[in-house]
Design a protein around this motif. Structure first.
Motif, short mmCIF file in Angstrom:
data_model
loop_
_atom_site.label_atom_id
_atom_site.label_comp_id
_atom_site.label_asym_id
_atom_site.label_seq_id
_atom_site.Cartn_x
_atom_site.Cartn_y
_atom_site.Cartn_z
N TYR A 160 4.07 24.82 -0.67
CA TYR A 160 3.75 24.17 -1.95
C TYR A 160 2.42 23.44 -1.82
O TYR A 160 2.00 23.07 -0.72
N VAL A 161 1.80 23.19 -2.97
CA VAL A 161 0.52 22.48 -3.01
C VAL A 161 0.68 21.17 -3.76
O VAL A 161 1.34 21.13 -4.82
N GLY A 162 0.11 20.12 -3.22
CA GLY A 162 0.15 18.82 -3.86
C GLY A 162 -1.24 18.24 -3.98
O GLY A 162 -2.22 18.79 -3.49
N ALA A 174 -6.14 20.75 -13.28
CA ALA A 174 -5.66 21.58 -12.17
C ALA A 174 -4.49 22.45 -12.61
O ALA A 174 -4.42 23.65 -12.30
N GLN A 175 -3.58 21.86 -13.35
CA GLN A 175 -2.36 22.58 -13.71
C GLN A 175 -2.63 23.66 -14.74
O GLN A 175 -2.03 24.75 -14.69
N GLU A 176 -3.50 23.40 -15.68
CA GLU A 176 -3.83 24.42 -16.67
C GLU A 176 -4.54 25.60 -16.03
O GLU A 176 -4.31 26.76 -16.39
N ALA A 177 -5.41 25.31 -15.04
CA ALA A 177 -6.09 26.40 -14.33
C ALA A 177 -5.09 27.22 -13.53
O ALA A 177 -5.17 28.46 -13.47
N LEU A 184 2.00 28.52 -9.25
CA LEU A 184 2.81 27.32 -9.42
C LEU A 184 1.97 26.06 -9.56
O LEU A 184 2.30 25.16 -10.34
N GLY A 185 0.89 25.97 -8.82
CA GLY A 185 -0.02 24.84 -8.94
C GLY A 185 0.47 23.60 -8.23
O GLY A 185 1.17 23.67 -7.21
#
Length: 336
Positions: A160-162, A174-177, A184-185
């Motif tokens: 996972y990425v944080g 970041a999340q929209e990209a 998952l972002g």
């Protein structure tokens, strides 16, 4: 094990993922310089034995010895008993400078991938559960960042990425990209959040809730400011709380801190437990990152989790540390 672990309240989902982490996260920023390796191993053993399965570090931690030292300490601890690796949710970070080299920092695809490989070697593991961007990098496009992270996820090196130290709008961008790439972002955000620093309530926490991002407050006692700094100073026991952000804040907040410690005494509770209990109770907070130097600090955190503040205690504490503006999210917090 703490009572919180016994009844299942100690472990919760990490944001919108199915991964379960302890509500107390063992931060390792003090490993090296403040906590020697034998004591660091004792802290990690004690945390794991008490249900804390979430361990957080960063590739540059240990800088008092050399950057990367802390990951090496954790790696030796993990490899000394291989079964531990499956028990631990391991988080580290990338982005801060690792050397004077112009490409040894930031979130370029080159640095993200190279730094991940280096962290894996130091940690003695095949994978990182949560790979966090230590700071936003304005020079790196989100397409570049996500391309690098996708490669690491596809290779099985990252689960996972944080993020860490992001603004609300950074999290949204970041999340929209990531969404546009069907990735998952970001699943978690580490932020400075405590009674003395409530600014995340304006935009960051609302953004995190909207995107299903776990919030992991770091420095919940503001470097010791909220942990009984005045009493410890009088007793000659102020270590971390006599330095850094705690010392700087104390110059302007001494009166408030005096009243805070008096109020905690009226409650019959330790200031550190009160400060931790407040952070742990905040809406959207998933796991609180502590930086213990002794097993007693871990005990304080678990006791704070087991002994939440009453509504009356919370109200009286928040009179001393009011929210920004009228409270709540921006822009309503500013409306008259």
């Amino acid at each position: 094990m703490s009572g919180a672990g016994g009844d299942g309240r100690l472990h919760v989902r990490l944001g919108r993922t199915a991964l379960r982490v302890s509500r107390v996260c063992l931060g390792t920023v003090n490993f090296g310089g403040r906590v020697a390796e034998p004591e660091a191993r004792e802290l990690m053993d004690h945390a794991l034995d008490n249900g804390i399965n979430f361990v957080d570090t960063a590739n540059m931690y240990g800088w008092r010895e050399y950057k990367g030292y802390t990951e090496e300490v954790i790696g030796r601890w993990l490899t000394s008993r291989p079964a531990r690796r499956d028990q631990v949710v391991l988080a580290t970070k990338v982005g801060n400078p690792m050397s004077e080299g112009v490409n040894e920092q930031g979130l370029s695809a080159r640095h993200i991938i190279a730094a991940c490989e280096a962290s894996l070697r130091r940690l003695g593991t095949d994978w990182i559960d949560l790979y966090q961007m230590h700071h936003v990098d304005r020079d790196a496009s989100w397409d570049e960042v996500w391309q690098a992270m996708e490669i690491l996820v596809q290779q099985g090196k990252v689960r996972y990425v944080g993020s860490s130290n992001f603004a609300g709008w950074d999290l949204a961008a970041a999340q929209e990209a990531a969404r546009a790439r069907h990735f998952l972002g970001v699943v978690s955000e580490q932020c400075l959040y405590n009674l003395a620093v409530r600014q995340p309530e304006l935009e960051l926490l609302p953004a995190a809730r909207a995107y299903g991002v776990a919030v992991l407050p770091w420095s919940p006692l503001h470097g010791g400011l909220l942990g009984g700094v005045l009493r410890k100073t009088a007793e000659g026991r102020a270590v971390k709380s006599g330095q850094g952000r705690a010392a700087a804040a104390l110059e302007t907040m001494r009166g408030t801190i005096e009243r805070y410690e008096e109020l905690c005494a009226q409650f019959g509770r330790d200031p550190a437990q009160v400060g931790l209990a407040w952070v742990m109770s905040r809406p959207g907070v998933t796991s609180t990152v502590i930086g213990p130097r002794t097993t007693a600090h871990i005990k304080d955190a678990l006791q704070a989790l087991d002994s939440p503040l009453s509504d009356e205690e919370t109200a009286r504490i928040e009179e001393l540390f009011p929210p920004v503006g009228h409270g709540g999210a921006a822009p309503d917090a500013w409306l008259t």
